[in-house]
Design a protein around this motif. Structure first.
Motif, PDB file in Angstrom:
ATOM      1  N   ILE A 133      41.157  33.781  38.548  1.00  0.00           N
ATOM      2  CA  ILE A 133      41.490  35.111  38.017  1.00  0.00           C
ATOM      3  C   ILE A 133      42.037  35.996  39.127  1.00  0.00           C
ATOM      4  O   ILE A 133      43.013  36.728  38.957  1.00  0.00           O
ATOM      5  CB  ILE A 133      40.250  35.752  37.362  1.00  0.00           C
ATOM      6  N   TRP A 134      41.431  35.894  40.299  1.00  0.00           N
ATOM      7  CA  TRP A 134      41.899  36.696  41.441  1.00  0.00           C
ATOM      8  C   TRP A 134      43.310  36.277  41.855  1.00  0.00           C
ATOM      9  O   TRP A 134      44.156  37.110  42.136  1.00  0.00           O
ATOM     10  CB  TRP A 134      40.921  36.506  42.607  1.00  0.00           C
ATOM     11  N   GLN A 135      43.564  34.960  41.852  1.00  0.00           N
ATOM     12  CA  GLN A 135      44.904  34.470  42.213  1.00  0.00           C
ATOM     13  C   GLN A 135      45.947  34.968  41.219  1.00  0.00           C
ATOM     14  O   GLN A 135      47.057  35.335  41.598  1.00  0.00           O
ATOM     15  CB  GLN A 135      44.918  32.942  42.250  1.00  0.00           C
ATOM     16  N   SER A 136      45.579  34.971  39.938  1.00  0.00           N
ATOM     17  CA  SER A 136      46.530  35.437  38.921  1.00  0.00           C
ATOM     18  C   SER A 136      46.803  36.925  39.067  1.00  0.00           C
ATOM     19  O   SER A 136      47.910  37.394  38.840  1.00  0.00           O
ATOM     20  CB  SER A 136      45.995  35.143  37.518  1.00  0.00           C
ATOM     21  N   ALA A 137      45.760  37.690  39.461  1.00  0.00           N
ATOM     22  CA  ALA A 137      45.912  39.138  39.576  1.00  0.00           C
ATOM     23  C   ALA A 137      46.844  39.524  40.700  1.00  0.00           C
ATOM     24  O   ALA A 137      47.559  40.523  40.628  1.00  0.00           O
ATOM     25  CB  ALA A 137      44.544  39.787  39.782  1.00  0.00           C
ATOM     26  N   ILE A 138      46.853  38.724  41.787  1.00  0.00           N
ATOM     27  CA  ILE A 138      47.696  39.089  42.936  1.00  0.00           C
ATOM     28  C   ILE A 138      48.997  38.299  42.952  1.00  0.00           C
ATOM     29  O   ILE A 138      49.723  38.316  43.942  1.00  0.00           O
ATOM     30  CB  ILE A 138      46.935  38.853  44.262  1.00  0.00           C
ATOM     31  N   ALA A 139      49.298  37.592  41.844  1.00  0.00           N
ATOM     32  CA  ALA A 139      50.503  36.751  41.824  1.00  0.00           C
ATOM     33  C   ALA A 139      51.754  37.566  42.079  1.00  0.00           C
ATOM     34  O   ALA A 139      52.681  37.119  42.750  1.00  0.00           O
ATOM     35  CB  ALA A 139      50.620  36.031  40.475  1.00  0.00           C
TER      36      ALA A 139
ATOM     37  N   HIS B  57      44.619  33.810  29.667  1.00  0.00           N
ATOM     38  CA  HIS B  57      44.163  35.204  29.749  1.00  0.00           C
ATOM     39  C   HIS B  57      43.120  35.533  28.679  1.00  0.00           C
ATOM     40  O   HIS B  57      42.234  36.364  28.906  1.00  0.00           O
ATOM     41  CB  HIS B  57      45.359  36.145  29.608  1.00  0.00           C
ATOM     42  N   LYS B  58      43.210  34.893  27.534  1.00  0.00           N
ATOM     43  CA  LYS B  58      42.262  35.199  26.449  1.00  0.00           C
ATOM     44  C   LYS B  58      40.874  34.645  26.743  1.00  0.00           C
ATOM     45  O   LYS B  58      39.876  35.332  26.620  1.00  0.00           O
ATOM     46  CB  LYS B  58      42.787  34.643  25.139  1.00  0.00           C
ATOM     47  N   SER B  59      40.831  33.362  27.143  1.00  0.00           N
ATOM     48  CA  SER B  59      39.520  32.726  27.349  1.00  0.00           C
ATOM     49  C   SER B  59      39.106  32.675  28.812  1.00  0.00           C
ATOM     50  O   SER B  59      37.990  32.271  29.120  1.00  0.00           O
ATOM     51  CB  SER B  59      39.559  31.305  26.797  1.00  0.00           C
ATOM     52  N   THR B  60      40.008  33.093  29.716  1.00  0.00           N
ATOM     53  CA  THR B  60      39.787  32.997  31.171  1.00  0.00           C
ATOM     54  C   THR B  60      39.318  31.609  31.573  1.00  0.00           C
ATOM     55  O   THR B  60      38.477  31.452  32.457  1.00  0.00           O
ATOM     56  CB  THR B  60      38.774  34.058  31.640  1.00  0.00           C
TER      57      THR B  60
END
Length: 712
Positions: free
Chosen positions: A11-17, A113-116
């Protein structure tokens, strides 16, 4: 706890993509884009493939690359790509495709994104899609209007540039349909060229045609495999395709071209001292075969690439050397092989990343190879002309020998009148010289007869090429309008789909009705049927021509076989169709005949020679009215008869007495050798038959051939 840690990291990697300096790749409806270094960062994996997905997500070693696309090599067979996608289409998925590269592993990871939840996609698990070809693709579920970050793991045992492309669903299937049509046309061309040269091999007996057929076959297979049709031809197991089938086919291309060039350029005869070094060119391919069988496919690919480059350069040097030594057939080979060498060098530099990737460089081997195949065919035709020149030189030599013998005999007669004692010795010597000359003339006559067959073959080759070219042009000319019709229907269906998805927009229905009236679907359906019928007619006509050549391909066969004489005549008329002027009417009148025990190839040659003789007799007339050639077959108690009657210029009694003599001809200089009817007479003698000629000047001629039914 470990799983929770991985999810948090993802999730962190996706947030800073979006913090990286690469752009987000946006895909619109009916659109596709190449995944270049503008959109991804790369993380190289080791040969042992030790990086786990957790290590990849946590890695801060992703970096930009200088090359436009990622390049896999023997030293870097595996890599990770990180990129962001935005779905700007109306569909809920996009398709990512690895193109025509040799791919062993193609895995995609992302966070839903829905189910993380961590999601993993691979080609064999693509939802809703069955892999009918080997082309690697994955359907990515991504909602319309949203974006996400993805991690792609790519692995290959071959050095290759991986051209990854992202498609909208409609663009992907449109591209696949077009690819199927192109591959079908390309395969048809390869099959026709292979069959045509195989027939020439059976007719001429020159092994260079057989090796050329092998080269065409393996090269065609290589191009079909490159486009991902291996599952249709061999097996759906991609490991078997990549590790065994593709490298075996590529190595076979190298061996077949070496065999073809060795036979075509007569390397053993023209390069006697260097022939043993030529044999060394075969060795790397045998090492490549051994590596394939031992499961070392990566080594095999490297060996094959290096061997093909070295072979292409070496053969170009050999061809240039032989051409400047005076071997004229090498001219077209040099041009054709130059194109092939250029394509090999560009392909190698493309796989190394030194040449930019585009539609032209991706398929440069195909483009150059089509030029190469055309020029190689011209080279083989030039070889036939080379043989024809040898025939003319042999005729001139035979004439000079005859004149020299005449001079010697005259001198001997003068001497014999004055010297009685020396007469016996001189006669013995003269008889010895005459015996040698007669033997030489006999051998020369046989050689000239064979060269006459070669000359006839050259004429037939031109005619058959013309006959085959017409239906092929007919097929190719129908493809473009057929593609336009399909594009209009596809666009109409897309407008239907858009109108159904938006029921509250009457403007779409109005636009749909206007476009429907504009394109006229009924007319398109009727035109598609007409175009497909035209393509089918062209293919059937080509098959008819090829079938007609089968009997003529065995003129030197020494085994008796049963043959339908009526069918043989019709087949040979089909072969000769392009040489018959429009003003000559062919009138076949056939009796019902039982199959005859004979030599079918020689019977075909007899028929062709007699019909050609009739065509020449009619063409020699000053004016043409109601010209015809009548062919009559009759079934008699112990034999059959074939009567060929023309309305030509006829012949005198003196000419009739000599028409079966070798080298006797009434044609102008350079128009005939005087061997056509001599060969006919020899064929009739071999069948224990007879021939009768009925003719007078200005009243045409009739040739009546009788063949026994009980030949054994």
């Amino acid at each position: 706890m470990k799983y929770l840690l991985i999810m948090t990291c993802l999730i962190w990697q996706s947030a800073i993509a979006f913090a990286y300096n690469t752009d987000t790749l946006t895909i619109n409806t009916h659109e596709s884009n190449l995944l270049t270094n503008q959109y991804f960062k790369e993380l190289e994996d080791s040969r042992s493939n030790v990086l786990s997905i957790n290590q990849v997500f946590n890695s801060n070693k992703f970096h930009s690359i200088q090359h436009q696309l990622t390049v896999l090599q023997y030293s870097k067979p595996s890599t990770w790509l990180k990129f962001s996608l935005k779905n700007n289409t109306t569909d809920s998925s996009l398709i990512i495709n690895a193109g025509s590269a040799i791919i062993d592993q193609f895995d995609l990871y992302y966070i839903d994104h829905k189910s993380t939840v961590l999601k993993h996609l691979a080609p064999e698990y693509s939802p809703g899609y069955a892999i009918a070809q080997n082309n690697t693709f994955i359907s990515i579920p991504i909602a319309s209007g949203t974006s996400n970050t993805f991690y792609l793991h790519v692995k290959s045992i071959a050095s290759t540039t991986v051209a990854i492309k992202v498609y909208s669903t409609s663009a992907f299937f449109k591209k696949r349909d077009l690819e199927n049509i192109i591959v079908g046309v390309m395969a048809g061309v390869f099959v026709i060229m292979a069959l045509y040269n195989l027939l020439l091999f059976f007719i001429v007996g020159d092994r260079s045609y057989l090796y050329y057929v092998c080269y065409i076959t393996f090269f065609g297979l290589a191009q079909i495999l490159k486009r991902g049709y291996g599952g249709n031809l061999f097996t759906a197991n991609i490991t078997v395709i990549n590790n065994y089938v593709i490298p075996l086919v590529r190595a076979s291309i190298g061996l077949s071209i070496l065999l073809f060039i060795s036979e075509f350029l007569q390397v053993k005869q023209n390069l006697k001292q260097l022939h043993k070094y030529y044999l060394l060119l075969y060795i790397p391919y045998f090492f490549a075969f051994a590596a394939i069988l031992l499961g070392k496919a990566a080594i095999a690919y490297t060996l094959i690439t290096a061997s093909l480059s070295f072979t292409a350069t070496s053969l170009l040097v050999i061809g240039a050397y032989l051409y400047f030594k005076g071997f004229k057939p090498a001219k077209f080979f040099m041009l054709g092989w130059g194109f092939f060498l250029l394509s090999i060098l560009v392909s190698v530099m493309l796989n190394k990343g030194y040449v930019p990737y585009n539609n032209f460089t991706a398929d440069i081997v195909v483009y150059c190879s089509f030029f190469e195949l055309i020029l190689f065919s011209a080279a083989l035709a030039e070889k036939i002309n080379f043989y024809r020149q040898l025939k003319n030189e042999s005729q001139s030599f035979a004439l000079s020998v005859a004149q020299e013998n005449e001079r010697l005999i005259t001198e001997q007669n003068i001497i014999l009148e004055n010297k009685v004692k020396e007469r016996t010795n001189e006669l013995i010597n003269t008889n010895k010289n005459l015996s040698v000359s007669i033997d030489h003339l006999t051998a020369t006559q046989k050689q000239l007869a064979n060269n006459e067959k070669m000359a006839s073959l050259g004429q037939l080759t031109a005619g058959v090429a013309h006959e085959i070219n017409n239906p092929i042009n007919f097929v190719s000319s129908n493809i473009s309008p057929l593609r336009l019709d399909f594009n209009e229907l596809i666009l109409l269906l897309n407008k239907y789909d858009e109108a159904i998805k938006n029921p509250g927009r009457p403007d779409l229905l109005q636009e749909l009705d206007e476009y429907k009236r504009k394109v006229d679907p009924d007319f398109i359906k009727e035109e598609i049927t007409i175009l497909l019928n035209g393509i089918e007619d062209g293919a059937n006509r080509t098959a008819e021509i090829v079938n007609s050549l089968r009997t003529f391909s065995s003129t030197d066969e020494q085994v008796l076989k049963t043959e339908d004489i009526n069918k043989s005549i019709l087949n040979n008329l089909l072969i000769l169709r392009s040489t018959i002027p429009y003003y000559i009417e062919i009138k076949p009148v056939f009796d019902k005949l039982q199959p005859l025990n004979c030599y079918p190839g020689k019977i075909s040659q007899l028929i062709i020679n007699l019909i050609n003789n009739s065509i020449y007799a009619i063409k020699a007339k000053a004016a043409h009215t109601s010209e015809s050639i009548m062919i009559i077959t009759k079934d008699l108690p112990d034999h059959i008869s074939i009567e060929i009657t023309d309305t030509g210029i006829g012949m005198s009694d003196a000419t009739k007495q000599r028409i079966f003599e070798p080298f006797f001809t009434t044609k102008g200089i350079g128009e005939g050798t005087g061997l056509g009817l001599s060969i006919v007479f020899g064929i009739i003698e071999k069948h224990e038959g007879s021939i009768e000629v009925i003719s007078s000047v200005g009243n045409g001629a009739s040739f009546i051939v009788q063949l026994p039914k009980n030949l054994t």
